[in-house]
Design a protein around this motif. Structure first.
Motif, short mmCIF file in Angstrom:
data_model
loop_
_atom_site.label_atom_id
_atom_site.label_comp_id
_atom_site.label_asym_id
_atom_site.label_seq_id
_atom_site.Cartn_x
_atom_site.Cartn_y
_atom_site.Cartn_z
N ALA A 22 0.75 -1.09 -0.09
CA ALA A 22 0.05 0.04 -0.13
C ALA A 22 0.92 1.24 -0.02
O ALA A 22 0.42 2.26 -0.61
CB ALA A 22 -0.92 -0.19 1.12
N VAL A 23 1.87 1.19 0.52
CA VAL A 23 2.72 2.34 0.54
C VAL A 23 3.58 2.63 -0.48
O VAL A 23 3.67 3.53 -1.21
CB VAL A 23 3.59 2.41 1.96
N LEU A 24 4.15 1.11 -1.10
CA LEU A 24 4.75 1.29 -2.30
C LEU A 24 3.89 1.94 -3.43
O LEU A 24 4.53 2.64 -4.53
CB LEU A 24 5.55 0.03 -2.63
N LEU A 25 2.56 1.54 -3.47
CA LEU A 25 1.78 2.06 -4.55
C LEU A 25 1.21 3.57 -4.32
O LEU A 25 0.28 4.03 -5.12
CB LEU A 25 0.71 1.02 -4.92
N SER A 26 1.71 4.04 -3.31
CA SER A 26 0.87 5.37 -2.74
C SER A 26 -0.58 5.40 -2.86
O SER A 26 -1.34 6.22 -3.46
CB SER A 26 1.30 6.47 -3.78
#
Length: 276
Positions: A22-26
């Motif tokens: 979720a953080v990697l894909l913003s």
């Protein structure tokens, strides 16, 4: 590893992976991070800032490790086993390796160092994701529940460690030192370490046996050295050591006392009296 523990380990691993993706894909999670950061909780409720500055210490690795190690050291001494201290050492080692590797690999910047609104701030040389404070609180206080000897104590210590870990994580969000996603990943990282500890138990048992065997060998060598030191007992009625050196052998004459001369005598003659 029971089935329940395996199910918890699998579910926590999936949650961990979902937060990272979720953080990697913003995604919406990064948006929520920014909304909380711009809300600035420390400005909304400044009256609790002083207390939370001290409360967050419960997640710092140095102070908490010293406190918990002192308690577990006392337990090891009372129970004549090194297992409590070895479990703590293994948990902290896993924590440093796993959390540290992800921190350095993702390189996320914290809220105070963010450069672009809405960005995940990854691969920018930071070390904020996951939250080390939160993961350390989970592991350091959770190890007390893991090592509890009765079901009742385990329940109480589990509840206490959960409250402390939740409070430390939310405090870092309040202070603005971590994103909310950092804290979520820190909770998952710490819980994974506690759930994985049973796999380390056989290795810890071997390490304990090796340490205790090395201690026994060292004590045995020390006893051998003490037995090799010659002892010289004094026979009953025999001579006792004195303060003065003995006379040479073969002389039966008693020791002569030194001749003392009165003060003022020189050459055996009395000094002439002076006339007034």
């Amino acid at each position: 590893m029971t089935r329940t523990r395996l199910a918890l380990f699998g579910g926590t691993s999936a949650f961990y992976l979902a937060i990272v993706v979720a953080v990697l894909l913003s995604t919406w999670l990064v948006t929520l991070d920014w909304k909380i950061m711009l809300f600035r909780p420390y400005q909304q409720w400044p009256e609790i800032h002083g207390f939370l500055d001290y409360y967050v210490v419960l997640g710092q690795r140095g102070p908490t490790a010293v406190m918990v190690a002192a308690w577990l050291g006392w337990r090891s001494w009372r129970q004549h086993t090194l297992r409590p201290l070895l479990c703590l050492g293994a948990a902290l080692l896993l924590l440093n390796v796993s959390v540290g590797a992800v921190k350095l690999g993702l390189g996320r910047l914290g809220p105070h160092y963010a450069t672009q609104v809405g960005s995940a701030e990854l691969f920018a040389g930071g070390d904020i994701f996951p939250s080390g404070h939160t993961a350390n609180a989970v592991v350091t206080w959770g190890i007390l529940a893991y090592l509890a000897t009765t079901p009742r104590a385990r329940r109480y210590l589990s509840a206490l460690s959960a409250v402390v870990a939740l409070g430390v994580g939310l405090t870092t969000v309040y202070l603005g030192t971590h994103w909310l996603s950092d804290v979520l990943l820190g909770w998952a990282a710490g819980l994974l370490i506690l759930l994985a500890l049973p796999w380390c138990e056989p290795f810890l048992a071997v390490v304990e046996s090796w340490i205790l065997a090395a201690r026994d060998r060292a004590l045995e060598r020390l006893r051998e050295r003490r037995r090799l030191v010659p002892s010289l007992p004094v026979a009953s009625g025999g001579p006792r050591p004195g303060f003065f050196p003995p006379r040479p052998s073969g002389t039966d004459e008693p020791a002569r006392e030194p001749v003392r001369e009165p003060v003022g005598v020189a050459g055996g003659r009395r000094a002439p009296a002076t006339r007034g």
